[in-house]
Design an enzyme around this catalytic site. Structure first.
Site, PDB file in Angstrom:
ATOM      1  N   GLN A 143      -2.725 -10.118  -2.364  1.00 55.88           N
ATOM      2  CA  GLN A 143      -3.548  -9.296  -1.567  1.00 55.88           C
ATOM      3  C   GLN A 143      -4.982 -10.307  -1.627  1.00 55.88           C
ATOM      4  OE1 GLN A 143      -5.986  -5.552  -1.490  1.00 55.88           O
ATOM      5  NE2 GLN A 143      -4.721  -5.011   0.089  1.00 55.88           N
TER       6      GLN A 143
ATOM      7  N   CYS B 196     -11.185  -1.230   1.710  1.00 51.79           N
ATOM      8  CA  CYS B 196     -12.349  -1.042   0.488  1.00 51.79           C
ATOM      9  C   CYS B 196     -13.312  -0.360   1.233  1.00 51.79           C
ATOM     10  CB  CYS B 196     -12.509  -2.517  -0.133  1.00 51.79           C
ATOM     11  SG  CYS B 196     -13.604  -1.986  -1.430  1.00 51.79           S
TER      12      CYS B 196
ATOM     13  N   GLY C 226      -0.500   4.142  -3.845  1.00 48.31           N
ATOM     14  CA  GLY C 226      -1.471   3.735  -4.613  1.00 48.31           C
ATOM     15  C   GLY C 226      -1.605   4.626  -5.815  1.00 48.31           C
TER      16      GLY C 226
ATOM     17  N   PRO D 196      -2.210  -2.725  -3.969  1.00 47.69           N
ATOM     18  CA  PRO D 196      -3.046  -3.277  -4.875  1.00 47.69           C
ATOM     19  C   PRO D 196      -4.399  -2.517  -5.316  1.00 47.69           C
ATOM     20  CG  PRO D 196      -2.832  -4.712  -2.603  1.00 47.69           C
ATOM     21  CD  PRO D 196      -2.444  -3.255  -2.613  1.00 47.69           C
ATOM     22  N   MET D 197      -4.433  -2.397  -6.727  1.00 43.68           N
ATOM     23  CA  MET D 197      -5.509  -1.602  -7.323  1.00 43.68           C
ATOM     24  C   MET D 197      -6.353  -2.206  -8.324  1.00 43.68           C
ATOM     25  SD  MET D 197      -3.765   2.139  -7.516  1.00 43.68           S
ATOM     26  CE  MET D 197      -2.190   1.837  -7.931  1.00 43.68           C
ATOM     27  N   ALA D 198      -7.489  -2.663  -8.180  1.00 41.42           N
ATOM     28  CA  ALA D 198      -8.332  -3.420  -9.072  1.00 41.42           C
ATOM     29  C   ALA D 198      -8.327  -2.833 -10.720  1.00 41.42           C
ATOM     30  CB  ALA D 198      -9.867  -3.504  -8.644  1.00 41.42           C
TER      31      ALA D 198
ATOM     32  N   ASN E 176      -0.092   5.116   4.118  1.00 44.69           N
ATOM     33  CA  ASN E 176      -0.954   5.096   2.932  1.00 44.69           C
ATOM     34  C   ASN E 176      -1.715   6.513   2.857  1.00 44.69           C
ATOM     35  OD1 ASN E 176      -3.284   3.354   1.299  1.00 44.69           O
ATOM     36  ND2 ASN E 176      -1.519   4.458   0.135  1.00 44.69           N
ATOM     37  N   GLY E 177      -1.481   7.129   1.696  1.00 48.69           N
ATOM     38  CA  GLY E 177      -2.436   8.263   1.394  1.00 48.69           C
ATOM     39  C   GLY E 177      -1.600   9.341   1.213  1.00 48.69           C
ATOM     40  N   ASP E 178      -2.087  10.190   0.017  1.00 45.88           N
ATOM     41  CA  ASP E 178      -1.519  11.332  -0.508  1.00 45.88           C
ATOM     42  C   ASP E 178       0.131  11.461  -0.822  1.00 45.88           C
ATOM     43  OD1 ASP E 178      -4.069  12.363  -0.368  1.00 45.88           O
ATOM     44  OD2 ASP E 178      -3.767  13.415   1.305  1.00 45.88           O
TER      45      ASP E 178
END
Length: 395
Positions: free
Chosen positions: A88, A119, A247, A34-36, A223-225
């Site tokens: 989410q 967050c 993301g 999820p990305m705002a 998650n990440g990179d």
């Protein structure tokens, strides 16, 4: 939608099996984070047209949902063919969490619920929310257990997304992961950074591997990179995770989900988009945003502006046109500007790949007074933390 041919090579056995979340089977073990302001129905549709996975909407706060704020109801809206419907939820209060999950269940608005504890935004953490919250481990447990209890009434799986901890001296991910598992979650996702890191530096995949080893009885997602399908494969090989969460890597590149599906099915085909494909995808994205904003074309164009730099990363389109594209006011103007681009430009290779968005630098984590003195809430913190339910996202 116009799609460029993907480069195809060999086919072999699938690298990962399907991801199972309670009654849900996700054939391609990939989750859109999820990305705002990004993962709305328009962007999710673009991504879904390229590859399989679990596509989570923008985070919605429990309080805003319970209060039925129009924007929150827009955020949790799904298209008819969007299955499973993934929501989410962000909350700092178990009671509000329970009301929000009950609403989603009773009104049949979701098939999967994810809880955001990742967050790092100051206005969230300074009130004890987001990535600051798992430090208060009993509060974390209460929120998760409440969500699971309410969601189980309709067999809806709950998952948790979190960070390593507040900083390297206050890590919580192993303890929080075990508590989430014991509370009945279907999976745990870990962003391999602390709140202090924000999005800087490198994600700690060794922490993801450690969590995987600590939770052998439920799926663990990393998650990440993950900027490419090859990154996703490396993460799986290095950590043993059951799936990946993507993301920033897909910003301006919805076709990444096609690459990820191919990789996890053991295929080497990858999208290498020429400029016409990028132009068409950006235009389609803008067109899809108009109905999302209930026909407000100007609002849709304002929204698409943030995507321009991501879509054209590495493509030589000229500074003047870039400047005009990020101030576009109408669909006709956007079409005119895109029509001025050189249609003969091919895929530029490495310049179009790699990290996207701003990584920034480590930041001081803004926390409530005396937050780190104990993992239990004191009375003042208990009264204060309810104010943490603000409309923001990230993680």
């Amino acid at each position: 939608m116009t799609t460029a041919p993907a480069e195809t090579s060999t086919t072999s056995a699938a690298l990962l099996p399907a991801l199972t979340l309670g009654p849900i089977t996700v054939k391609t073990p990939v989750v859109l984070a999820p990305m705002a302001g990004i993962t709305n129905t328009a962007f999710r549709r673009l991504c879904r047209e390229y590859g399989g996975g679990l596509y989570v909407n923008e985070m919605v706060t429990a309080r805003a949902l319970v209060e039925r704020r129009p924007e929150s109801l827009r955020i949790i809206r799904h298209e008819p063919d969007e299955v499973p419907r993934s929501v989410q939820l962000y909350s700092v209060d178990p009671v509000t969490t329970g009301h929000a999950v009950r609403m989603l269940v009773e009104e049949d608005r979701a098939d999967h619920i994810d809880l955001n504890f990742g967050c790092p935004v100051p206005k969230v953490t300074r009130k004890g929310g987001g990535s600051a919250l798992p430090w208060k481990i009993r509060l974390f447990e209460s929120i998760v257990a409440t969500a699971v209890r309410e969601a189980s009434k309709n067999d809806i799986p709950v998952t948790v997304k979190m960070r390593k901890g507040i900083d390297e001296d206050h890590l919580t991910y192993i303890e929080a992961g075990k508590i989430a598992r014991d509370s009945g979650v279907a999976a745990v996702a870990l962003h391999g950074r602390t709140a202090r890191q924000h999005y800087s530096g490198q994600a700690d995949w060794s922490a993801i591997a450690a969590l995987r080893d600590s939770l052998p009885d439920i799926p663990v997602l990393g998650n990440g990179d993950i900027w490419s399908a090859e990154d996703a494969v490396r993460m799986v090989e290095q950590t043993g995770v059951d799936g990946v969460v993507v993301g920033r890597g897909c910003q301006g590149r919805p076709w990444l989900f096609g690459d990820l599906q191919a990789a996890f099915e053991g295929r080497d085909d990858r999208h290498r988009p020429d400029l016409p494909m990028v132009i068409q995808t950006l235009l389609t994205h803008a067109q899809m945003l108009i109905p999302y904003f209930d026909g407000d074309e100007r609002k849709a164009m304002q929204d698409i502006r943030k995507h321009v730099a991501w879509y054209f990363k590495g493509y030589p389109i000229g500074g003047a046109l870039r400047s005009q594209l990020v101030t576009v006011e109408s669909l006709a103007q956007l079409e005119d500007l895109l029509g001025q681009l050189d249609q003969s430009i091919s895929y530029p290779g490495e310049p179009a790949e790699g990290p996207r968005g701003r990584a920034g630098s480590p930041k001081k984590v803004h926390l409530p007074e005396d937050w780190l003195e104990s993992q239990e809430l004191n009375e003042e913190q208990r009264e204060m933390i309810q104010a943490a339910e603000v409309d923001t996202s990230g993680g």
